[in-house]
Write a protein that holds these residues in place. Structure first.
Motif, PDB file in Angstrom:
ATOM      1  N   PHE A  14       0.848  -1.183   0.000  1.00  0.00           N
ATOM      2  CA  PHE A  14       0.000   0.000   0.000  1.00  0.00           C
ATOM      3  C   PHE A  14       0.889   1.240   0.000  1.00  0.00           C
ATOM      4  N   LEU A  15       1.196   1.731  -1.195  1.00  0.00           N
ATOM      5  CA  LEU A  15       2.110   2.849  -1.360  1.00  0.00           C
ATOM      6  C   LEU A  15       1.349   4.166  -1.276  1.00  0.00           C
ATOM      7  N   THR A  16       1.979   5.159  -0.639  1.00  0.00           N
ATOM      8  CA  THR A  16       1.313   6.443  -0.444  1.00  0.00           C
ATOM      9  C   THR A  16       2.362   7.534  -0.261  1.00  0.00           C
ATOM     10  N   THR A  17       1.952   8.675   0.254  1.00  0.00           N
ATOM     11  CA  THR A  17       2.818   9.841   0.384  1.00  0.00           C
ATOM     12  C   THR A  17       4.138   9.486   1.078  1.00  0.00           C
ATOM     13  N   GLY A  18       5.235   9.909   0.450  1.00  0.00           N
ATOM     14  CA  GLY A  18       6.558   9.676   0.999  1.00  0.00           C
ATOM     15  C   GLY A  18       7.270   8.473   0.438  1.00  0.00           C
ATOM     16  N   HIS A  19       6.553   7.566  -0.191  1.00  0.00           N
ATOM     17  CA  HIS A  19       7.195   6.386  -0.752  1.00  0.00           C
ATOM     18  C   HIS A  19       7.907   6.719  -2.070  1.00  0.00           C
ATOM     19  N   LEU A  20       8.989   5.992  -2.321  1.00  0.00           N
ATOM     20  CA  LEU A  20       9.719   6.075  -3.573  1.00  0.00           C
ATOM     21  C   LEU A  20       9.298   4.922  -4.480  1.00  0.00           C
ATOM     22  N   LEU A  21       9.206   5.185  -5.767  1.00  0.00           N
ATOM     23  CA  LEU A  21       8.927   4.158  -6.768  1.00  0.00           C
ATOM     24  C   LEU A  21      10.228   3.909  -7.520  1.00  0.00           C
ATOM     25  N   TYR A  22      10.723   2.672  -7.446  1.00  0.00           N
ATOM     26  CA  TYR A  22      12.062   2.338  -7.926  1.00  0.00           C
ATOM     27  C   TYR A  22      12.046   1.685  -9.296  1.00  0.00           C
ATOM     28  N   SER A  23      13.193   1.774  -9.966  1.00  0.00           N
ATOM     29  CA  SER A  23      13.405   1.070 -11.226  1.00  0.00           C
ATOM     30  C   SER A  23      13.936  -0.331 -10.959  1.00  0.00           C
ATOM     31  N   ASN A  24      14.023  -1.124 -12.013  1.00  0.00           N
ATOM     32  CA  ASN A  24      14.605  -2.457 -11.902  1.00  0.00           C
ATOM     33  C   ASN A  24      16.096  -2.406 -11.561  1.00  0.00           C
ATOM     34  N   ARG A  25      16.702  -1.223 -11.639  1.00  0.00           N
ATOM     35  CA  ARG A  25      18.099  -1.042 -11.246  1.00  0.00           C
ATOM     36  C   ARG A  25      18.229  -0.396  -9.862  1.00  0.00           C
ATOM     37  N   SER A  26      17.122  -0.397  -9.124  1.00  0.00           N
ATOM     38  CA  SER A  26      17.089   0.095  -7.736  1.00  0.00           C
ATOM     39  C   SER A  26      17.385   1.579  -7.624  1.00  0.00           C
TER      40      SER A  26
END
Length: 213
Positions: free
Chosen positions: A61-73
């Motif tokens: 459950f992603l929300t405010t403050g979370h980072l969305l990462y790439s497959n290369r982290s």
């Protein structure tokens, strides 16, 4: 003045989002999902990763403050505002196969899909359909039973809810107004979005249109 773009029901688009730009996705009527996928603009082998993002956040459950990462982290997007609080990063974008397998009432007939709309929107950047992976399904209400069974309930978003992200690198972004009736409470509706250039006042909430390629 900010400019808002409306995606008609069951459509999508693609655009360049530069590092520092802010993308605001709005559910104007409530109860509508928007699929998002993105690639590093300079290398499409680097793309949004559900697995990396969930792993590092230790939550689905992603929300405010979370980072969305790439497959290369590497961070691709930061969630800077979220007025809904329920989104999905487990399920793939709906495709023709989705409707053939899960919607027998359509009897194999053609149906618009998020995969098709993302592919069309990202095609000008050289993206192929097979490069598109698990999307961030903004406003989608997916939750698990203790035994692992997944439920897809109508979105909890209400009219005007927004999900706002800041780009951490130059990105090619695909965005849809989801085409799957079962994900949207039975009726597909429009989605609105805007893009604010890095450094502009009010960047977390308003936009100045869609940047060019």
């Amino acid at each position: 003045m900010s400019e808002t773009t409306t995606l008609a029901p069951q459509t999508g688009t693609g655009f360049l989002l530069r590092a520092g730009d802010v993308l605001t996705v709005i559910d104007p009527q409530g109860g509508q999902v928007s699929d998002l996928f993105c690639f590093a603009a300079d290398d499409h082998d680097e793309k949004l990763s559900s697995g990396r993002t969930i792993d590092y956040a230790n939550t689905i459950f992603l929300t405010t403050g979370h980072l969305l990462y790439s497959n290369r982290s590497r961070p691709m997007l930061t969630v800077v505002e979220d007025t809904c609080g329920r989104h999905d990063f487990l399920l793939t974008p709906c495709s023709q196969d989705t409707f053939d397998l899960l919607y027998p009432e359509f009897d194999g007939a053609y149906h618009p899909s998020c995969l098709e709309n993302l592919s069309t929107g990202l095609e000008p950047f050289g993206v192929k359909p097979d490069q598109i992976g698990t999307t961030l399904n903004i406003f989608m209400n997916v939750w698990p039973e203790p035994g692992g069974e997944l439920h897809i309930d109508p979105p909890t978003s209400v009219a005007g809810d927004r999900f706002v992200v800041r780009a951490e690198m130059d990105l090619h972004v695909g965005l849809t107004a989801c085409s799957a009736e079962k994900s949207n409470g039975g009726v597909c509706k429009p989605i609105e979005f805007s893009v604010t250039a890095a450094g502009d006042a009010g960047a977390a909430a308003t936009g100045t249109g869609v940047p060019g390629a």
